[in-house]
Design a protein around this motif. Structure first.
Motif, mmCIF file in Angstrom:
data_model
loop_
_atom_site.group_PDB
_atom_site.id
_atom_site.type_symbol
_atom_site.label_atom_id
_atom_site.label_comp_id
_atom_site.label_asym_id
_atom_site.label_seq_id
_atom_site.Cartn_x
_atom_site.Cartn_y
_atom_site.Cartn_z
ATOM 1 N N HIS A 7 0.828 -1.195 0.000
ATOM 2 C CA HIS A 7 0.000 0.000 0.000
ATOM 3 C C HIS A 7 0.865 1.249 0.000
ATOM 4 O O HIS A 7 1.765 1.395 0.822
ATOM 5 N N ASP A 8 0.585 2.155 -0.936
ATOM 6 C CA ASP A 8 1.190 3.476 -0.957
ATOM 7 C C ASP A 8 2.711 3.436 -1.026
ATOM 8 O O ASP A 8 3.396 4.265 -0.452
ATOM 9 N N GLU A 37 -16.615 6.994 -2.869
ATOM 10 C CA GLU A 37 -16.122 5.933 -1.991
ATOM 11 C C GLU A 37 -15.628 6.590 -0.705
ATOM 12 O O GLU A 37 -14.692 7.393 -0.728
ATOM 13 N N GLY A 40 -12.581 3.888 2.160
ATOM 14 C CA GLY A 40 -11.178 3.556 1.937
ATOM 15 C C GLY A 40 -10.919 2.299 1.136
ATOM 16 O O GLY A 40 -9.810 1.752 1.164
ATOM 17 N N LYS A 42 -9.831 0.025 -1.874
ATOM 18 C CA LYS A 42 -8.824 0.269 -2.893
ATOM 19 C C LYS A 42 -8.896 -0.746 -4.027
ATOM 20 O O LYS A 42 -9.387 -1.862 -3.851
ATOM 21 N N SER A 55 -1.804 -1.313 -4.695
ATOM 22 C CA SER A 55 -3.131 -0.749 -4.452
ATOM 23 C C SER A 55 -3.202 0.704 -4.893
ATOM 24 O O SER A 55 -2.199 1.426 -4.926
ATOM 25 N N PRO A 57 -6.225 3.999 -4.351
ATOM 26 C CA PRO A 57 -7.530 4.344 -3.775
ATOM 27 C C PRO A 57 -8.611 4.499 -4.841
ATOM 28 O O PRO A 57 -8.377 5.079 -5.900
ATOM 29 N N MET A 99 -10.222 -1.677 3.771
ATOM 30 C CA MET A 99 -9.140 -1.391 4.705
ATOM 31 C C MET A 99 -9.039 -2.426 5.811
ATOM 32 O O MET A 99 -7.960 -2.676 6.343
ATOM 33 N N ILE A 135 -8.933 11.608 -1.267
ATOM 34 C CA ILE A 135 -7.854 10.622 -1.346
ATOM 35 C C ILE A 135 -6.515 11.251 -1.727
ATOM 36 O O ILE A 135 -5.532 10.548 -1.937
ATOM 37 N N HIS A 199 -1.287 9.931 -7.636
ATOM 38 C CA HIS A 199 -1.689 9.528 -6.299
ATOM 39 C C HIS A 199 -0.929 10.377 -5.285
ATOM 40 O O HIS A 199 0.189 10.821 -5.542
#
Length: 226
Positions: A7-8, A37, A40, A42, A55, A57, A99, A135, A199
């Motif tokens: 993630h991220d 959404e 959260g 993804k 991932s 969002p 999440m 997001i 992102h």
């Protein structure tokens, strides 16, 4: 299926933008209604040459003219259905993940499906709508032909005529007012120099002036201004 998801992190969407062309050229059915959404959830995707999962969002859920209900993500220069995301160097949409769960889902949440179906029956088709961005999406704007650029926070999204367009403040403005009362500029306004959506994790690295992110951004902008 319980994939190990990054993630991220630095992901193929980032490196792909900087090193190879990422496309989304397949015809997409027009959007009829959308629902933000808020929980959260993804999109999960994978690259052909990488066993890991990544991932992104989800911006909102939509019902398309075809009747299909799908999540939407800000991907490159447009907002597109999750299952239509395409990477020129190989890759695929895998599913959705909330999440608080490690289980992959392949359909929109039932609550969103019911909400969108009700909206479609009760509201006028393609009724204009403004929704906030929660997001951290950013828009890359080319400032000139000399390599200058700006990363502007996307503060909201305008849905009209079956399309979703990002909105940003051209000048600093307090966000205490409703979106409808703010002075917003759409990314598709002539002269903005809009190229891509990014992102927040990417934008954060650029704003922090991380050497690798800055070098990649300079290389990208240089190619775009040739």
């Amino acid at each position: 299926m319980n994939p190990s998801i990054k993630h991220d992190k630095s992901d193929p969407n980032v490196t792909g933008i900087f090193s190879k062309k990422v496309t989304n050229d397949a015809p997409i059915s027009p959007i009829i209604s959308i629902s933000p959404e808020l929980a959260g959830i993804k999109m999960i995707y994978q690259c052909d040459d990488d066993a890991r999962y990544y991932s992104l969002p989800i911006l909102c859920w939509s019902i398309l003219a075809s009747g299909r209900i799908t999540g939407l993500v800000a991907w490159q220069g447009s907002v597109c259905p999750c299952d239509k995301v395409q990477l020129a160097y190989g890759g695929k949409w895998v599913g959705y993940q909330s999440m608080n769960s490690k289980t992959l889902e392949f359909e929109a949440p039932e609550s969103k499906r019911a909400e969108l179906q009700t909206m479609t029956r009760q509201t006028e088709r393609n009724q204009p709508l403004l929704i906030p961005d929660i997001i951290g999406t950013h828009a890359l704007l080319l400032a000139d032909r000399e390599g200058g650029y700006n990363l502007k926070p996307v503060v909201g999204w305008r849905f009209t005529n079956g399309e979703i367009i990002g909105l940003f403040h051209n000048h600093y403005e307090k966000r205490s007012k409703p979106l409808s009362e703010q002075h917003l500029m759409a990314v598709d306004t002539p002269g903005t120099g809009f190229v891509y959506y990014f992102h927040y994790a990417i934008a954060k690295r650029v704003h922090a002036k991380e050497p690798s992110a800055m070098a990649s951004m300079r290389a990208l902008v240089s190619r775009l201004t040739l």
